[in-house]
Each structure stands twice: as C-alpha cells, then as structure tokens.
Design a protein around this motif. Sequence first.
Motif, PDB file in Angstrom:
ATOM      1  N   GLY B 263      -9.209 -49.039  51.525  1.00 21.89           N
ATOM      2  CA  GLY B 263      -8.771 -49.589  52.797  1.00 21.89           C
ATOM      3  C   GLY B 263      -8.025 -48.596  53.667  1.00 21.89           C
ATOM      4  O   GLY B 263      -8.125 -48.645  54.903  1.00 21.89           O
ATOM      5  N   ALA B 264      -7.277 -47.697  53.057  1.00 24.06           N
ATOM      6  CA  ALA B 264      -6.524 -46.732  53.856  1.00 24.06           C
ATOM      7  C   ALA B 264      -7.486 -45.832  54.627  1.00 24.06           C
ATOM      8  O   ALA B 264      -7.264 -45.536  55.806  1.00 24.06           O
ATOM      9  N   ILE B 265      -8.544 -45.407  53.995  1.00 26.16           N
ATOM     10  CA  ILE B 265      -9.537 -44.563  54.676  1.00 26.16           C
ATOM     11  C   ILE B 265     -10.302 -45.396  55.704  1.00 26.16           C
ATOM     12  O   ILE B 265     -10.604 -44.924  56.806  1.00 26.16           O
ATOM     13  N   SER B 266     -10.594 -46.645  55.366  1.00 29.31           N
ATOM     14  CA  SER B 266     -11.267 -47.506  56.349  1.00 29.31           C
ATOM     15  C   SER B 266     -10.402 -47.646  57.597  1.00 29.31           C
ATOM     16  O   SER B 266     -10.888 -47.552  58.732  1.00 29.31           O
ATOM     17  N   ASN B 267      -9.110 -47.856  57.388  1.00 27.01           N
ATOM     18  CA  ASN B 267      -8.213 -47.962  58.542  1.00 27.01           C
ATOM     19  C   ASN B 267      -8.141 -46.641  59.311  1.00 27.01           C
ATOM     20  O   ASN B 267      -8.072 -46.622  60.545  1.00 27.01           O
ATOM     21  N   MET B 268      -8.160 -45.558  58.579  1.00 28.94           N
ATOM     22  CA  MET B 268      -8.153 -44.251  59.240  1.00 28.94           C
ATOM     23  C   MET B 268      -9.392 -44.080  60.119  1.00 28.94           C
ATOM     24  O   MET B 268      -9.311 -43.585  61.254  1.00 28.94           O
ATOM     25  N   TYR B 269     -10.530 -44.508  59.602  1.00 25.90           N
ATOM     26  CA  TYR B 269     -11.759 -44.488  60.414  1.00 25.90           C
ATOM     27  C   TYR B 269     -11.549 -45.235  61.726  1.00 25.90           C
ATOM     28  O   TYR B 269     -11.992 -44.804  62.787  1.00 25.90           O
ATOM     29  N   SER B 270     -10.906 -46.400  61.629  1.00 22.65           N
ATOM     30  CA  SER B 270     -10.775 -47.224  62.840  1.00 22.65           C
ATOM     31  C   SER B 270      -9.963 -46.490  63.903  1.00 22.65           C
ATOM     32  O   SER B 270     -10.288 -46.553  65.091  1.00 22.65           O
ATOM     33  N   VAL B 271      -8.935 -45.779  63.495  1.00 25.78           N
ATOM     34  CA  VAL B 271      -8.120 -45.040  64.458  1.00 25.78           C
ATOM     35  C   VAL B 271      -8.938 -43.885  65.051  1.00 25.78           C
ATOM     36  O   VAL B 271      -8.905 -43.625  66.258  1.00 25.78           O
ATOM     37  N   MET B 272      -9.697 -43.223  64.196  1.00 28.39           N
ATOM     38  CA  MET B 272     -10.522 -42.108  64.664  1.00 28.39           C
ATOM     39  C   MET B 272     -11.544 -42.547  65.704  1.00 28.39           C
ATOM     40  O   MET B 272     -11.732 -41.892  66.732  1.00 28.39           O
ATOM     41  N   ILE B 273     -12.220 -43.660  65.405  1.00 29.66           N
ATOM     42  CA  ILE B 273     -13.264 -44.062  66.350  1.00 29.66           C
ATOM     43  C   ILE B 273     -12.679 -44.650  67.622  1.00 29.66           C
ATOM     44  O   ILE B 273     -13.260 -44.510  68.695  1.00 29.66           O
ATOM     45  N   ALA B 274     -11.516 -45.264  67.544  1.00 29.63           N
ATOM     46  CA  ALA B 274     -10.859 -45.739  68.771  1.00 29.63           C
ATOM     47  C   ALA B 274     -10.541 -44.546  69.665  1.00 29.63           C
ATOM     48  O   ALA B 274     -10.775 -44.553  70.884  1.00 29.63           O
ATOM     49  N   ARG B 275     -10.019 -43.488  69.064  1.00 32.96           N
ATOM     50  CA  ARG B 275      -9.697 -42.291  69.834  1.00 32.96           C
ATOM     51  C   ARG B 275     -10.962 -41.684  70.440  1.00 32.96           C
ATOM     52  O   ARG B 275     -10.985 -41.264  71.598  1.00 32.96           O
ATOM     53  N   TYR B 276     -12.018 -41.672  69.637  1.00 34.29           N
ATOM     54  CA  TYR B 276     -13.283 -41.118  70.122  1.00 34.29           C
ATOM     55  C   TYR B 276     -13.835 -41.943  71.279  1.00 34.29           C
ATOM     56  O   TYR B 276     -14.419 -41.404  72.225  1.00 34.29           O
ATOM     57  N   LYS B 277     -13.639 -43.256  71.182  1.00 33.01           N
ATOM     58  CA  LYS B 277     -14.133 -44.143  72.237  1.00 33.01           C
ATOM     59  C   LYS B 277     -13.497 -43.791  73.588  1.00 33.01           C
ATOM     60  O   LYS B 277     -14.179 -43.699  74.602  1.00 33.01           O
ATOM     61  N   PHE B 278     -12.167 -43.603  73.571  1.00 33.80           N
ATOM     62  CA  PHE B 278     -11.460 -43.377  74.829  1.00 33.80           C
ATOM     63  C   PHE B 278     -11.348 -41.896  75.206  1.00 33.80           C
ATOM     64  O   PHE B 278     -11.317 -41.553  76.376  1.00 33.80           O
ATOM     65  N   PHE B 279     -11.243 -41.060  74.210  1.00 37.47           N
ATOM     66  CA  PHE B 279     -11.073 -39.624  74.469  1.00 37.47           C
ATOM     67  C   PHE B 279     -11.998 -38.807  73.567  1.00 37.47           C
ATOM     68  O   PHE B 279     -11.542 -38.103  72.660  1.00 37.47           O
ATOM     69  N   PRO B 280     -13.299 -38.874  73.853  1.00 41.02           N
ATOM     70  CA  PRO B 280     -14.251 -38.181  72.965  1.00 41.02           C
ATOM     71  C   PRO B 280     -14.019 -36.674  72.925  1.00 41.02           C
ATOM     72  O   PRO B 280     -14.377 -36.016  71.947  1.00 41.02           O
ATOM     73  N   GLU B 281     -13.376 -36.155  73.972  1.00 41.86           N
ATOM     74  CA  GLU B 281     -13.161 -34.707  74.022  1.00 41.86           C
ATOM     75  C   GLU B 281     -12.168 -34.228  72.958  1.00 41.86           C
ATOM     76  O   GLU B 281     -12.101 -33.044  72.649  1.00 41.86           O
ATOM     77  N   VAL B 282     -11.422 -35.166  72.368  1.00 46.06           N
ATOM     78  CA  VAL B 282     -10.494 -34.771  71.295  1.00 46.06           C
ATOM     79  C   VAL B 282     -11.252 -34.155  70.123  1.00 46.06           C
ATOM     80  O   VAL B 282     -10.766 -33.253  69.440  1.00 46.06           O
ATOM     81  N   LYS B 283     -12.465 -34.634  69.930  1.00 46.05           N
ATOM     82  CA  LYS B 283     -13.280 -34.104  68.827  1.00 46.05           C
ATOM     83  C   LYS B 283     -13.434 -32.588  68.945  1.00 46.05           C
ATOM     84  O   LYS B 283     -13.321 -31.873  67.950  1.00 46.05           O
ATOM     85  N   THR B 284     -13.663 -32.119  70.121  1.00 42.89           N
ATOM     86  CA  THR B 284     -13.860 -30.679  70.290  1.00 42.89           C
ATOM     87  C   THR B 284     -12.592 -29.936  70.702  1.00 42.89           C
ATOM     88  O   THR B 284     -12.355 -28.816  70.268  1.00 42.89           O
TER      89      THR B 284
END
Lengths: 623, 623
Positions: B263-284
């Motif tokens: 669950g901790a990693i699942s929750n971590m995924y959720s934060v990552m994809i939320a960030r990607y949704k709003f600020f995809p440029e963070v990835k790069t």
Amino acid sequence: MSDWDCPSSSSSSSLSTPLHPPPPFKLLLLRISSVSPIQGYDAWCGVAHGCTRKLGMKICGFLQKNNNLEERSRIVSSLKERTAKTLLSCDNIGGDVRFRRTETDFSNLFARDLLPAKNGEEPTMQFLLEVVEILTNYIRKTFDRSTKVLDFHHPHQLLEGMEGFNLELSDQPESLEQILVDCRDSLKYGVRTGHPRFFNQLSTGLDIVGLAGEWLTSTANTNMFTYEIAPVFVLMEQLTLKKMREIIGWPDGEGDGIFSPGGAISNMYSVMIARYKFFPEVKTKGMAAAPRLILFTSDTFTLSFIINIATDGRLFSQSHYSIKKASAALGFGTENLILLNTDERGRVIPADLEAKVIEAKQKGYVPIYVNATAGTTVYGAFDPINEIADICEKYGMWLHVDGAWGGGLLMSRKHRHKLNGVERANSVTWNPHKMMGVPLQCSAILVRERGILQGCNSMCAGYLFQPDKQYDVTYDTGDKAIQCGRHVDIFKFWLMWKAKGTVGFEQHIDKCLDLSAYLYNKIKHREGFEMVFNGEPQHTNVCFWYIPPSLRGMPDGEERRKRLHKVAPKIKAMMMESGTTMVGYQPQGDKVNFFRMVISNAAATRSDIDFLIEEIERLGHDL
Amino acid sequence: MSDWDCPSSSSSSSLSTPLHPPPPFKLLLLRISSVSPIQGYDAWCGVAHGCTRKLGMKICGFLQKNNNLEERSRIVSSLKERTAKTLLSCDNIGGDVRFRRTETDFSNLFARDLLPAKNGEEPTMQFLLEVVEILTNYIRKTFDRSTKVLDFHHPHQLLEGMEGFNLELSDQPESLEQILVDCRDSLKYGVRTGHPRFFNQLSTGLDIVGLAGEWLTSTANTNMFTYEIAPVFVLMEQLTLKKMREIIGWPDGEGDGIFSPGGAISNMYSVMIARYKFFPEVKTKGMAAAPRLILFTSDTFTLSFIINIATDGRLFSQSHYSIKKASAALGFGTENLILLNTDERGRVIPADLEAKVIEAKQKGYVPIYVNATAGTTVYGAFDPINEIADICEKYGMWLHVDGAWGGGLLMSRKHRHKLNGVERANSVTWNPHKMMGVPLQCSAILVRERGILQGCNSMCAGYLFQPDKQYDVTYDTGDKAIQCGRHVDIFKFWLMWKAKGTVGFEQHIDKCLDLSAYLYNKIKHREGFEMVFNGEPQHTNVCFWYIPPSLRGMPDGEERRKRLHKVAPKIKAMMMESGTTMVGYQPQGDKVNFFRMVISNAAATRSDIDFLIEEIERLGHDL
C-alpha cells in the motif's frame, strides 16, 4: 470375509469400486486405514516405522516372529487401533502426522469447505497435496528437455478462452476441481523459466531449495516490518546483509541495508539516501531547499532512438533505466541525470565523468551522485569502479554501484576482480535473484554508512514501532523502508546459502561464466554469426547477430542494416511459436537488433548452448 | 520365501528393517513396487484404479474372481510389470505421475544432488514432499486453537542459537537433512499469522486457496514486466484490475492500474501521477519546474508526539504514514504535506480541508492532491469521500482514496456505502492482502484516467519492450511501473476470486464486521473496559483500554494516564510470552496506549473474541 477379499467389498474402503464415474483429480493411494488386517500387515509395519520409530521397529520385529495367521490378524487389528492413537499422540508430542493422499472428489468441494471450516482439515490436506502433485509434475517436466519452453498463444487467444480455460472472474464460486484445472492451465499456458533452454531473462532457472523456501515463506505469510511478527526472518535478513557487506569488503561488514522489491527500487533507495546525505532538509522542505542536483550514470536510450536508428549512430545505452526512473520519480528530473560516454564494450569512460562533473559545477549545479554499473543489462559491462571512485572522492559525490546483475560475481574468487573498488562505494545494489539463481524476487540495497537509511526514510509510525515493546526494538526494520508492509524475500536466499554454502554459489557463477565463454568461442568465428563487440564478454552476456545466408554477401549499408534489424525479431517469433528455446534481442544505440544471450540458469549445459545456436540457424536460414 | 514373510526379508523392499538408525526425516509409506506379489494384491488393485481407471477396475474385478493363491500370485506379478509400464505411459499421454514418498536418507544428500543434477528427479521429489509435509503439519496446527500463536524469544536468544538452530551462514553446504531441520525451526520460532487468535495486524489469516496460488506462483517463478514471459499472469492482472475498477464504479471499468509491492508504494504512485497530471514537466525538469506543491491528508503523528503525550492533547494521527513517506521521497517535502483536522472518530473534517486549501493558495502555493482514507489504520475511520470530492473538484485537485485497509468493503453490499463517492476519486489504493485475506503481498493502485500511469513512468527501455515483437505489445505492463522486475502478486488473488466468487469475499467481509460488532457490544459496558471513541466502529477496528482494578477508582489525571499508558504494553508482553493470542496497541495523539483490535482473519469466531477479552483480563488483572 476372506482374507483375500478385494477391499472394494469392504464398505469402509476407499478402494471400493466407484459407482459414479471418477472425476478428474480423483486419486487413489493405498489408504492404510482401510487395508484388511492380515493383508495389511506390511503396511502396518510401515506405519509403525513411520510414526514412532523405536516402537515401530519393535512391533515390526515382533510381527515377523509370529507367522501364525490368526495371531497375525489379531495383532494387526490391535495395532491398527493403537496406531490410530499413536498418530494422534505423534501430533501432540510434536512429531508430525504423515500425510496421505486419499480419493477425494473435488467436484463437490468448494473453498468454503477448506480450513478454517469445520472438518476442513482433510479436504485441505487433500487439496494441497493435489496442488503439490500438479507442481511437482510441472517441475519434473520443466527440467526435461523434451518439454517445450512455452506453448505460445496471443493475448486475444487466451482472452477468448483456451479449451475451457476461462480467465474471467465470476460472482459465484467454482468447485475445487475447477480450481485445480485452473492451476494446471495457468502453468500450461505460461513460460517455463526454469527450463534448461530458457535464456530470455537475467533471472532464469528454478532452484529447488529456493523454491522450497518460497513455499515456506508463503505458508508463514508474514511481513518484514517488525521483529514482533517476523522474528526469524528479520534476523536472517540482518545476518545475510552483514555477510553480503563483508563480501563487498566493508570493514567487519559494518553498514546497513534492506531487501527491496527489485533492483529498480534498490537503485531508487540509493538516490534517496545520497540526497539525504548531502541535503537532509529535502526530506522536510522538498527539492526547493536544494540547489540543482546532478546525477550521473552511463548512457541510456529511449525508443525514439530506435526509430532514428539508422541515422543516429552516436547514441548508446548501457546503464539500467531505473536510475532514470528514480530521477523522474524523486523530483530531480531526467534532464538532471547526465549520461556518460562509454567505450565500445559499454564501460563508462572516467575522463568523461570528470569533464561532465566540472561542466556541471561551472554551471552552478551540484553533482551529488554517480551510478557505476557492475554488469550492464545488455552488454554485461563492468564500469571501472576504482577510477570512478577516485573522481567521486575528489568531488565529494556519492558512489553507487548497481550490481543488480553483476553483484553475484563477488561470490567468485575468479571473477570478483571485475568489481574491484566496490568496497569504496557508498551503496551497492545486488540482486541474488539474478546471477545467483534465487527465486524472484530478491534484491538488496546495501549501504556503507549506518543510520542513514533510517534517517532518510523514518517517519516513526507509533502504531507499528512502539518504543515500549518488551524486546529490543532496534530490530524493527520497517521504518527504514519506503514500504510499510514488506514481503519476506530473505528466507529462500538464506536457505539456499545454507544449502549451497558460499562455495556453491561460487561454483554456480563460475559454471555460468564458463558456459558463456564456450558460447563466445563457438560463434566468434562461425559462419553467419557476428559479434556486437570484440573480445571476451566480462559477464555471461554474449551479444551477436545471426546473418542469414541471404544477407551474407551484401555490403554494409542502409539496406543491409534494415534487413538485419528484422532478423532477430523474426527468429524470436518463430522460436516462441515452436517453443523450443527463448533468448532476448534488442537494438542498442546504432546497432540494429541483435541477440543478447545470458546464462544464469543452473540447468543449462553446453548441449543447450549448441541447441540454441543450431535452432537460430535452423529458424533463420531462409530469412 | 513364504507369502507371509515380512517384506523386510526381501532385499528389494523399502520396508526392510533399517540396519542403521533411521535418520530424522526418514519416511516410510507403502512402496508399492516392493510389495510381495500376493500380499500386494490389494495394493495393486489400488494402483490399477489410480492410473487407468477403466482398466484398473477390470483388473480388480478379475482379481476378485480368482481366489486361487497361485493364480493370484501369477496375475499380480504380471500386473506389476504392466502397471510399471502404464505409469510411464500415463506420463507420456499427458497424465501425471503419482508422487510417492519413499524412505530417503537426506543426511547424505545435498542441494547439488537435486535437479538439475543427473538422477536428481527422485531426490527432488522426495525433498519437496518432505517440505510439504512440514508445511501441511504447520498449517494443520495453525488452525488448532491448542497450538500457541508464537513461541517468543528475544533477538539475542535466537542469535545465540536455539537448540541447534543456527542462523549463521557458512561457506560449506549443509545436508538436506539439516535444511529440513532449518525449515522446521524457522516455522517453530516464527509467528502463526493464520492462527484464529492472531489479531495483531491488518493482514491476518491463511487462505488455503491463496496459499496454493502462492506455491504455484513461486514454482512458475516469473516476472510481470512483459506478456512474453508471463502471458497468463499479465492477462489475469488486467482482467482483475478491470473488475476492481467496475466495483469502484468507474464506467465500464475503464481506467488503468497495477499491482505494486504494498500500500505504501501504491500511495506513492498516486502522488506521482497526480504531480504528472498537473506538472508533467517535473518528470524531465524536476521539482524546480513546478511551484510549491501542496498535498493534504488527515493528521499523522510521530514519535515525538508520544514523548509529549501528556502535554500535547491536540495531536492526532489518522492517515497512513506512507503519504508522508511519499512526500519526502518524491521531493515535495513533508512540510508541504498539510495535515487535516479530524473528528473524534478520526474522519477528515471537510471544512478544514477547504480552509487549508484557501490558505495555501493565498500563500501562493499550489494544492494538487488530497488523500482521503477509507479505513484508517488505527481507528478504521472512513473519510467523507463525497464532501472531499466536492472540494477537490472545486479547486482542481487530484483525489486519491487510500482504501488499502477499507477497500475490501466495496465487496460488501451491506458495507460499501462507507466508501460512497469513491467513484469520484482519480486513484484508489486497495490491498486485497488486508481485509480480503489474500496472502501477502497483494496491493493495487487503480487509476481512473487511462494512459497517465504509462506517461508518468515510462522510460521506454528498448531491451525489454521491443516494439517489433510478434504479439500486441500493449500488453507489456512493465514500463508503467517504477519497478523493473515485478513479483507476480496477481495469481493467488485471481485464484481466490475464482474459488470464492465475489459473494465469497462479501461473506468474509460481512462476517468480520459482524464479529467486530460482537466485540464492541461485548466490551462497551463491561467493567474494566473503556472505549477510545464512542459509537460503533465503521470498520473492524475496535479501540479500547483495559483498566486494571488498581486504576479503576483513580480520578482522571496525569498519574492515571501515566499508569494506564503502561498497561497495554505490559499485557502485550505477557501475551507474547505466553503465546496465547496477539493484538496490537499504540497511543494516538493525546490518547495513551490502547488496544487496537482488528479482525480480518477468516478463522476467528466469537469464542476467539471471548478468549481475547478473558486473556486481557487474566493478564492485566494484577497490574
């Protein structure tokens, strides 16, 4: 009834002639309790032996002396009664009840009939033994070269339902008979990764002791976060990590570490702790609290390069993409991961690292982390750790060694020199599930400095890590992890280490490297084969093209490259359709698709290598 | 020799009296092939049945008619020969060889004698069957209430070596006999998490079908990253995730998802994809490319609060600490995770969320993510999802529902209303390994928007995800994950779903919630018990203090709190020493240590609840 009556005439017998047609999975084994007294004498002798050895031998001896039929009959009857009790008492005094498979009709049994259901013990045991039979048959066949490696079907075929194998879930329960069919089918349509001719992945083979360890692990069904609920496994992890650190060469095996769900996560840990080491305030304040941080690793490629494959010859890819994933996930940004040039064998060029460090510093960035790969995924290259370590020391950077694939070579006196300098690393990823043949998954991140893993990740969750427990809570490892619950990955590895000894791992590794040398020597001058790079590979990776006769006379150029690029995928597709063997292929930078052969499978022999080569020739001859 | 001679006088018999003392793990079962012809008649009848049923029945019937001893002897001899062939042919025509346990001396066998060793098949089968016997005995005893839940020892005791149980690894191999002893010892000193009286964790119980699924998974020993090497498992994951999304209520089960290591990693995924949704440029570009991003979750506590427990009464802790771990790891910083006030039951107060969102925006920060917990770890509270969703929609924030613990209630028509509004979430964490009783580990992150998981995490590693494969490569899931290799967590869950049906999970969940209501009603007015919060719990979490008689008359105040704080740890320590049951405790905000009872164990009954209460009273009475 006559002593010679078939027990099927006895109503209590499981050997009775079935009145209804036997369902699949109905099984017969001698059910000892139903054997007629005299005929069953030897059976009882066996049971007596099995249960309480000393008593059993006495009884057996006694029986041998009494050849009178009537007397025997009486003794066996009485023995039968006593043994039933003994079986029970065996259980109570800590001995084990022998398991027996009996005729069980699973078509009328459901999951709800198993333990903890009332009277669920017998169906549970029979069900599990039935599953074990499926598994042992699978194992037997996996090691049999006449078995196919896989029985390939396309996704749509499996989704449509193969011969009644229906993947869809339903609201109503299915019978255990169907569940057993599902188990068989799941294996039937899968891939035998333990097959002697499965070379497709870095993790291959099926270690029997490791497998037993996994079966036990799942039966124990516990979690690594506290000593409280995993005392034995937590200690095994601690001792095994210490042993691994000793092998790395850190003084007295000091340091820290944890088993993580795979090399990518282990590598992610290394980046996190490096950041924490230099900028601990990032934990609370985020990346905004730090200057622009720079990470280094050997060059990585993306699919866009493949599309431009014919035009862009300068792009290579060596290190594992997990460093890039970590740089994205942890908020560094992939642009702040600087890729290092490599030599023709895929090894980082240290001078390029130093130049790029200086360049980054001149721009006002802060280089903090270098990943040196020990055993790259495709070429099996070992970066020159000592030279990289010199640069890391000079510029105050964290040195991580990604030995996910190559770490196993530390177990070999003959090959560990390839990781010379590893003891200078700040952290090391090492996946026993790759080169050491441990079942999936088993990956360790090892850290030289004690306490930093805890400092980086701890959130002090009081509901888990109560400081007022009755035992020494420093053994609770959970707060070091980014996970909360953590799968028990240690036991199988610990058990294998016990069973093989350090020397057993060494022999396995030396054997795999010998086999890859055999392969290399076999094909380096063979007609129709061309090596991707010259010289003996450092690891078991042997990278080569197969050139079909139709391309052999063709001059090097765009046309030939385009056609050669399609050869490996075509051969691989035919290989999978025929199911005879499996080996990976990929392009790399300016190199069109080539085969990457890797050997980590303990079952592979020279004859399997020969087979692979001949199979490639057979399948590729007319392309 | 006489027909009645004990077969021990026959040199070919495994029932022969052992001349050397039988080693531990030496086993005896009737070895059919060594039974003397006449005495073995019934045994042969059984074998005939087992292998080829129709033929077997004929033979058996024929034998019954022939009572002449000599004739029988002749028939059986011939049958023996024929059956040996039949057994082989069974194998060849796709049927399975029955497994038989034979007397095996493991003291002279080593890992190197097992498959793939030459002639390794028989030792392999015997070794695995021996392990299975250990495991089935363990399972049997786990469900037996007369067995202890644990046999507690301190770390130093286990490290010193218990009765020969030596955890240290050595250079030389140990015999398989010792390996089997190690297996037994590892279980002996562990904790029986499947015991009906183990209530210590959110994950309890031992589901037999799930266990069988895990055994099969480890035997298949493959990896989830590509369809190529895990065709069946990849499709099972896809179908199961779709089913889960349907149950969540997303139209047609559309969306995406992946099973992750907890669950901790699942929750971590959720934060990552939320960030990607709003600020995809963070990835790069990293977090520097984004403004100050704010995350919200219900309040979390740290150990420092516990130390100040008597003085700081305003601090609570409800949501899981993994959100905090994610905010640290992903570069947000824990200070940018804003904790929300909760009501007395631990539920987020939506007005507080809105106020804090407005406050953050006024400061120029950008709120992007809210975690609503469905089933908090300690109180089992369900945040009001619909009201939180309204606010998320209003302010354009990602709504994640952490249903790691409470997600299972979606399977129950009676209880799923507690997650009303979950279909409005952008992502959901749901751990079948908790409330649904699936063996560890099994956690899913489900995402409403298709493609975003891939966009967030993909690095397009060409060596794994070749676009020119012969099958539809959209089934290759690996590049969605932050992991590379990924353990097969789906099969056990899929198999359990098949075996129980959706209704089976529903029954399990309803039963657990009924049991917790029983517990709540039993103790809410019972002398010496005090509830931590009023009213029936929403989940199976029942939180209470046990007040020993010595504290019952004492007025509320510092002294009483200090003493009460020590009661639960003391009782827990005695409980573990006596090994009779296990239940968790912790402080929470201003509440001193209390017991948190949770029920997810299918084996638990009312009598076990009664036992727990009486055991707490027995152990705590004189404190």
